[in-house]
Design a protein around this motif. Sequence first.
Motif, PDB file in Angstrom:
ATOM      1  N   UNK A  68     -14.940  86.699  66.900  1.00  0.00           N
ATOM      2  CA  UNK A  68     -13.820  85.790  67.312  1.00  0.00           C
ATOM      3  C   UNK A  68     -13.703  85.370  68.700  1.00  0.00           C
ATOM      4  N   UNK A  69     -12.772  84.427  68.959  1.00  0.00           N
ATOM      5  CA  UNK A  69     -12.543  84.068  70.049  1.00  0.00           C
ATOM      6  C   UNK A  69     -13.708  83.765  71.132  1.00  0.00           C
ATOM      7  N   UNK A  70     -13.661  84.113  72.403  1.00  0.00           N
ATOM      8  CA  UNK A  70     -14.831  83.795  73.297  1.00  0.00           C
ATOM      9  C   UNK A  70     -16.050  84.046  72.927  1.00  0.00           C
ATOM     10  N   UNK A  71     -16.305  85.216  72.063  1.00  0.00           N
ATOM     11  CA  UNK A  71     -17.763  85.560  71.577  1.00  0.00           C
ATOM     12  C   UNK A  71     -17.927  84.505  70.608  1.00  0.00           C
ATOM     13  N   UNK A  72     -17.157  83.934  69.567  1.00  0.00           N
ATOM     14  CA  UNK A  72     -17.544  83.136  68.549  1.00  0.00           C
ATOM     15  C   UNK A  72     -18.156  81.779  69.194  1.00  0.00           C
ATOM     16  N   UNK A 118     -29.643  86.834  67.916  1.00  0.00           N
ATOM     17  CA  UNK A 118     -30.493  87.592  68.690  1.00  0.00           C
ATOM     18  C   UNK A 118     -30.412  87.023  70.305  1.00  0.00           C
ATOM     19  N   UNK A 119     -30.182  86.029  70.613  1.00  0.00           N
ATOM     20  CA  UNK A 119     -29.954  85.357  71.766  1.00  0.00           C
ATOM     21  C   UNK A 119     -28.848  85.840  72.200  1.00  0.00           C
ATOM     22  N   UNK A 120     -27.852  85.686  71.361  1.00  0.00           N
ATOM     23  CA  UNK A 120     -26.531  86.241  71.892  1.00  0.00           C
ATOM     24  C   UNK A 120     -26.398  87.673  72.263  1.00  0.00           C
ATOM     25  N   UNK A 121     -27.123  88.596  71.622  1.00  0.00           N
ATOM     26  CA  UNK A 121     -27.411  89.868  71.911  1.00  0.00           C
ATOM     27  C   UNK A 121     -27.902  89.999  73.163  1.00  0.00           C
ATOM     28  N   UNK A 122     -28.850  89.178  73.419  1.00  0.00           N
ATOM     29  CA  UNK A 122     -29.597  89.124  74.852  1.00  0.00           C
ATOM     30  C   UNK A 122     -28.791  88.934  75.931  1.00  0.00           C
ATOM     31  N   UNK A 123     -27.913  87.652  75.634  1.00  0.00           N
ATOM     32  CA  UNK A 123     -26.968  87.398  76.675  1.00  0.00           C
ATOM     33  C   UNK A 123     -25.929  88.366  76.896  1.00  0.00           C
ATOM     34  N   UNK A 124     -25.326  88.941  75.690  1.00  0.00           N
ATOM     35  CA  UNK A 124     -24.358  89.973  76.226  1.00  0.00           C
ATOM     36  C   UNK A 124     -25.044  91.131  76.908  1.00  0.00           C
ATOM     37  N   UNK A 173     -27.604  91.420  78.907  1.00  0.00           N
ATOM     38  CA  UNK A 173     -28.161  91.115  80.368  1.00  0.00           C
ATOM     39  C   UNK A 173     -27.181  90.845  81.226  1.00  0.00           C
ATOM     40  N   UNK A 174     -25.958  89.810  80.532  1.00  0.00           N
ATOM     41  CA  UNK A 174     -24.780  89.737  81.655  1.00  0.00           C
ATOM     42  C   UNK A 174     -23.941  90.536  81.596  1.00  0.00           C
ATOM     43  N   UNK A 175     -23.912  91.787  81.066  1.00  0.00           N
ATOM     44  CA  UNK A 175     -22.936  92.514  81.213  1.00  0.00           C
ATOM     45  C   UNK A 175     -22.429  93.194  82.481  1.00  0.00           C
ATOM     46  N   UNK A 176     -21.159  93.361  82.688  1.00  0.00           N
ATOM     47  CA  UNK A 176     -20.817  94.098  83.955  1.00  0.00           C
ATOM     48  C   UNK A 176     -20.299  95.504  83.769  1.00  0.00           C
ATOM     49  N   UNK A 177     -20.135  96.254  84.576  1.00  0.00           N
ATOM     50  CA  UNK A 177     -19.546  97.733  84.504  1.00  0.00           C
ATOM     51  C   UNK A 177     -18.256  97.745  83.822  1.00  0.00           C
ATOM     52  N   UNK A 178     -17.103  96.663  83.854  1.00  0.00           N
ATOM     53  CA  UNK A 178     -16.029  96.750  83.478  1.00  0.00           C
ATOM     54  C   UNK A 178     -15.995  96.191  82.082  1.00  0.00           C
ATOM     55  N   UNK A 179     -17.131  95.673  81.308  1.00  0.00           N
ATOM     56  CA  UNK A 179     -17.446  95.128  80.126  1.00  0.00           C
ATOM     57  C   UNK A 179     -17.222  93.750  80.094  1.00  0.00           C
ATOM     58  N   UNK A 180     -17.133  93.036  81.201  1.00  0.00           N
ATOM     59  CA  UNK A 180     -17.266  91.545  81.186  1.00  0.00           C
ATOM     60  C   UNK A 180     -18.518  91.166  80.801  1.00  0.00           C
ATOM     61  N   UNK A 181     -18.730  89.915  80.088  1.00  0.00           N
ATOM     62  CA  UNK A 181     -19.981  89.280  79.850  1.00  0.00           C
ATOM     63  C   UNK A 181     -20.079  88.089  80.814  1.00  0.00           C
ATOM     64  N   UNK A 182     -20.730  87.914  81.693  1.00  0.00           N
ATOM     65  CA  UNK A 182     -20.873  86.814  82.402  1.00  0.00           C
ATOM     66  C   UNK A 182     -21.601  85.607  81.600  1.00  0.00           C
ATOM     67  N   UNK A 183     -21.443  84.084  81.519  1.00  0.00           N
ATOM     68  CA  UNK A 183     -21.889  83.287  80.787  1.00  0.00           C
ATOM     69  C   UNK A 183     -23.119  82.654  81.555  1.00  0.00           C
ATOM     70  N   UNK A 184     -24.351  82.577  81.052  1.00  0.00           N
ATOM     71  CA  UNK A 184     -25.197  81.897  81.687  1.00  0.00           C
ATOM     72  C   UNK A 184     -24.931  80.416  82.123  1.00  0.00           C
ATOM     73  N   UNK A 185     -25.427  80.011  83.299  1.00  0.00           N
ATOM     74  CA  UNK A 185     -24.860  78.772  83.762  1.00  0.00           C
ATOM     75  C   UNK A 185     -25.427  77.513  82.962  1.00  0.00           C
ATOM     76  N   UNK A 186     -26.375  77.625  82.143  1.00  0.00           N
ATOM     77  CA  UNK A 186     -26.830  76.494  81.226  1.00  0.00           C
ATOM     78  C   UNK A 186     -25.750  76.539  80.052  1.00  0.00           C
ATOM     79  N   UNK A 187     -25.101  77.400  79.732  1.00  0.00           N
ATOM     80  CA  UNK A 187     -24.074  77.347  78.576  1.00  0.00           C
ATOM     81  C   UNK A 187     -22.599  76.848  79.060  1.00  0.00           C
ATOM     82  N   UNK A 188     -22.340  76.993  80.167  1.00  0.00           N
ATOM     83  CA  UNK A 188     -20.784  76.807  80.782  1.00  0.00           C
ATOM     84  C   UNK A 188     -20.549  75.430  80.180  1.00  0.00           C
ATOM     85  N   UNK A 213     -13.775  87.953  79.329  1.00  0.00           N
ATOM     86  CA  UNK A 213     -13.202  89.079  80.103  1.00  0.00           C
ATOM     87  C   UNK A 213     -12.936  90.193  79.233  1.00  0.00           C
ATOM     88  N   UNK A 214     -13.103  91.459  79.512  1.00  0.00           N
ATOM     89  CA  UNK A 214     -12.340  92.474  78.868  1.00  0.00           C
ATOM     90  C   UNK A 214     -10.934  92.258  78.259  1.00  0.00           C
TER      91      UNK A 214
END
Length: 425
Positions: free
Chosen positions: A168-172, A391-397, A399-414, A423-424
């Motif tokens: 749902x939401x931003x993950x979807x 599986x690409x979503x899994x790898x992005x999540x 690889x781009x996770x932060x300590x507080x649970x935020x997932x950064x979005x790769x530049x190519x996808x913005x 954000x959490x």
Amino acid sequence: MFDIRAVRDAPDAFDAALAKRGVAPVAARLVELDDERRAVVTRLQEVQTARNAASKAIGKAKAARDEAEAERLIAEVAALKGAIQSGEEAERDVAQRLEAELAGLPNPPLEDVPVGGDESGNVELRRVGEPRRFDFAPKEHDALGAALGLMDAERAGRIAGSRFTILTGRLARLERALGQFMIDLHVAEHGYTEVSPPLLVRHEAVFGTAQLPKFAGDLFATTDGRWLIPTAEVPLTNLVRDEILSAADLPLRVTALTPCFRSEAGSAGRDVRGMLRQHQFQKCELVSIVAPGDALGEQERMTGCAERVLAALGLAYRVVNLCTGDLGFAARRTYDIEVWLPGQGAYREISSCSVCGDFQARRMNARYRPSAEAPPAYVHTLNGSGVAVGRALIAVMETYQEADGTIRVPDALVRYTGFTEVPPP
């Protein structure tokens, strides 16, 4: 699928090639079946010739007003007609048995495919990119998604059972962005033609790409005799079914972003959690139809197209040459691309790029004419993931996770998402 004439011409070489895939010698049995078929055909032709001769003789007997001879010949033709029907049934039976034997045999591997019993025999060709170093313990994607409140396997299970996930939401939106990014990249940079194919296909289409009959248990069938596609390879490759292309039509390169459906086996282990092995998933598929001499170069090109996706997303990966024990049924050689998943601390498959030779083309009767004067020849087919979206979503999540649970979005996808992070809550 194989030409029985090739088996007859070189039975020892045929058995030796399949032995690398663990197949017991089978050429002698195939030749025996073909001998039986040929004998039935010969007898049938003899009976048909006799019937034709008797039919002509009836007219001559009637012209000579020899009614007794005419009646005898009429009875003979009736008997021969019954023999022909029996012969035709016998020919169909032995031909079907021979075809079933041939259809159940895998494609022989190319000479440079490493021999091995399972994935431990795969050979790494290269590693690209450095896995990200974390100053905290990276989590797996299912834990990250649950903490975000945007990945829900429990609700999906109540709706559809195990091996389904609701985003749902931003993950979807991030998943949708990944698919759109891939299809745009392959069309704009790699020259593929986008196709929106059927997701339900007939038996003949799935047989053509060799998922049937051997892997029927891995597929979902409908009540009206159709099949949900396990991959867009099926409808894309079948675009050339029963056609004769011109040399100018090749290479034909097509791509599609579709849902895929597979009845994944097993019910335990870490792969059941999250999105790694689902009954329903999104995948961007690449298919090439080429002249025989161009097939091996096309496999290198296709693999590079899939690698470009991971490089653009900033994901570390490696490429491996699958051994004979891990090779897909229709493939002569397969390069797997495995992406690094920090949460698992392992490389996991995200794309397979396979060259199939004329194996699928024979099953589909897909041919081309090398020149205006030349007889038709079978095309060669290739397929690859460009890449698996889930599986690409899994790898992005991961690889781009932060300590507080935020997932950064790769530049190519913005530009596809409209946001730079998930954000959490």
